[in-house]
Enzyme design. Sequence first.
Site, PDB file in Angstrom:
ATOM      1  CB  SER A 129       1.805 145.154  56.867  1.00 17.43           C
ATOM      2  OG  SER A 129       2.164 144.165  56.042  1.00 17.43           O
ATOM      3  CG  HIS A 151      -1.899 140.498  54.996  1.00 15.67           C
ATOM      4  ND1 HIS A 151      -1.403 140.986  53.624  1.00 15.67           N
ATOM      5  CD2 HIS A 151      -0.787 140.558  55.563  1.00 15.67           C
ATOM      6  CE1 HIS A 151       0.036 141.118  53.758  1.00 15.67           C
ATOM      7  NE2 HIS A 151       0.186 140.882  55.130  1.00 15.67           N
ATOM      8  NE  ARG A 186      -0.090 144.197  47.987  1.00 20.06           N
ATOM      9  CZ  ARG A 186       0.159 145.387  48.462  1.00 20.06           C
ATOM     10  NH1 ARG A 186       0.498 145.592  49.741  1.00 20.06           N
ATOM     11  NH2 ARG A 186       0.391 146.436  47.617  1.00 20.06           N
ATOM     12  CB  THR A 187      -2.916 137.061  45.909  1.00 20.63           C
ATOM     13  OG1 THR A 187      -4.317 136.725  46.219  1.00 20.63           O
ATOM     14  CG2 THR A 187      -2.165 135.840  45.549  1.00 20.63           C
ATOM     15  CG  HIS A 188       1.987 139.134  49.433  1.00 15.49           C
ATOM     16  ND1 HIS A 188       0.951 139.072  50.332  1.00 15.49           N
ATOM     17  CD2 HIS A 188       2.824 140.099  49.585  1.00 15.49           C
ATOM     18  CE1 HIS A 188       1.205 140.223  50.787  1.00 15.49           C
ATOM     19  NE2 HIS A 188       2.119 140.886  50.609  1.00 15.49           N
ATOM     20  CD  GLU A 229      14.446 141.802  51.389  1.00 17.62           C
ATOM     21  OE1 GLU A 229      14.449 142.223  52.528  1.00 17.62           O
ATOM     22  OE2 GLU A 229      13.459 141.651  50.841  1.00 17.62           O
ATOM     23  CB  SER A 273       3.495 143.704  47.595  1.00 19.89           C
ATOM     24  OG  SER A 273       3.681 144.913  48.360  1.00 19.89           O
ATOM     25  CG  ASN A 288      11.733 146.097  58.597  1.00 20.22           C
ATOM     26  OD1 ASN A 288      10.679 145.845  58.142  1.00 20.22           O
ATOM     27  ND2 ASN A 288      12.831 145.574  57.953  1.00 20.22           N
TER      28      ASN A 288
END
Length: 277
Positions: free
Chosen positions: A44, A76, A97-99, A198, A217, A240
């Site tokens: 991102s 994405h 991308r595959t997370h 989190e 990632s 952030n």
Amino acid sequence: MSDSTAHPLDDPAASPFDIAAQAATDIARLSGVDQHDIALTLGSGWGRAAELIGETVATIPATDVTGFRPPALEGHVGSLRSIRTARDRHVLVIGARTHFYEGHGVRHVVHSVRTAAATGARTMVLTNGAGGIRPTWSPGQPVLIGDHINLTGASPLEGATFIDLTDLYSLRLRDLARRVDPTLDEGVYCQFRGPQYETPAEVRMAKTIGGHIVGMSTALEAIAARQAHMEVLGFSLITNMAAGIQSTPLSHQEVIDAGRAAEPVISDLLARVIGEL
Ligand code: HPA
């Protein structure tokens, strides 16, 4: 395989390296470029770098390449691009991308890295958008990844595959990046599984164990790149401040907006670093 909807990577008897080799053959055929030198995964905020790196030779929908999945997320880009730099280096830009949080398993997460290695790339540049823990950082700031802590409980390595991760994020490449931008700070990236952000307590834990950046990632991909003997360079865009460091709630929109705002500056940085590789 008997089930026509089954994915080749989900067959435990299949080698993920053979599937990556097939994907690399697809890329060579669809791009006309037999061999790539560098691979770059765009997270991102980093999306516009591709245009600045050089001339786009080919854009390939990721779903035309063996083993790749459609992107799970808006923001994405689901394509692979082959770019030729001014120095005649071939860069494979991975916008798909595959997370790990998608739940498809680690083979899917690292397939793009293994494919990049199979195309010949010796350098893997991994970028992401992430939360910052260091109070001196602010949203919109790019930082180098100096090391990581893998909190996913998973690994791309199968079986008793013991791999050294000392200097996983190449000091040589970090120094090269710092020559391009001497203001670049660096930190330790903690990969959480996600997709929830989190809790403040988790962020305090990450800080206590030596983390400076939190994200979802990169660490698993970096391990796979090292297994493939690639030299790894990692960048996080701090989109952030991590939960509890910033007092306001986190939102995906905030992450996307910070990425968009920082995109011109960080894309230019990334293109200049790639130009030096
Ligand atoms: N945590 C985890 N992943 C992220 C964050 C975060 O704060 N920001 C962007 N991706």
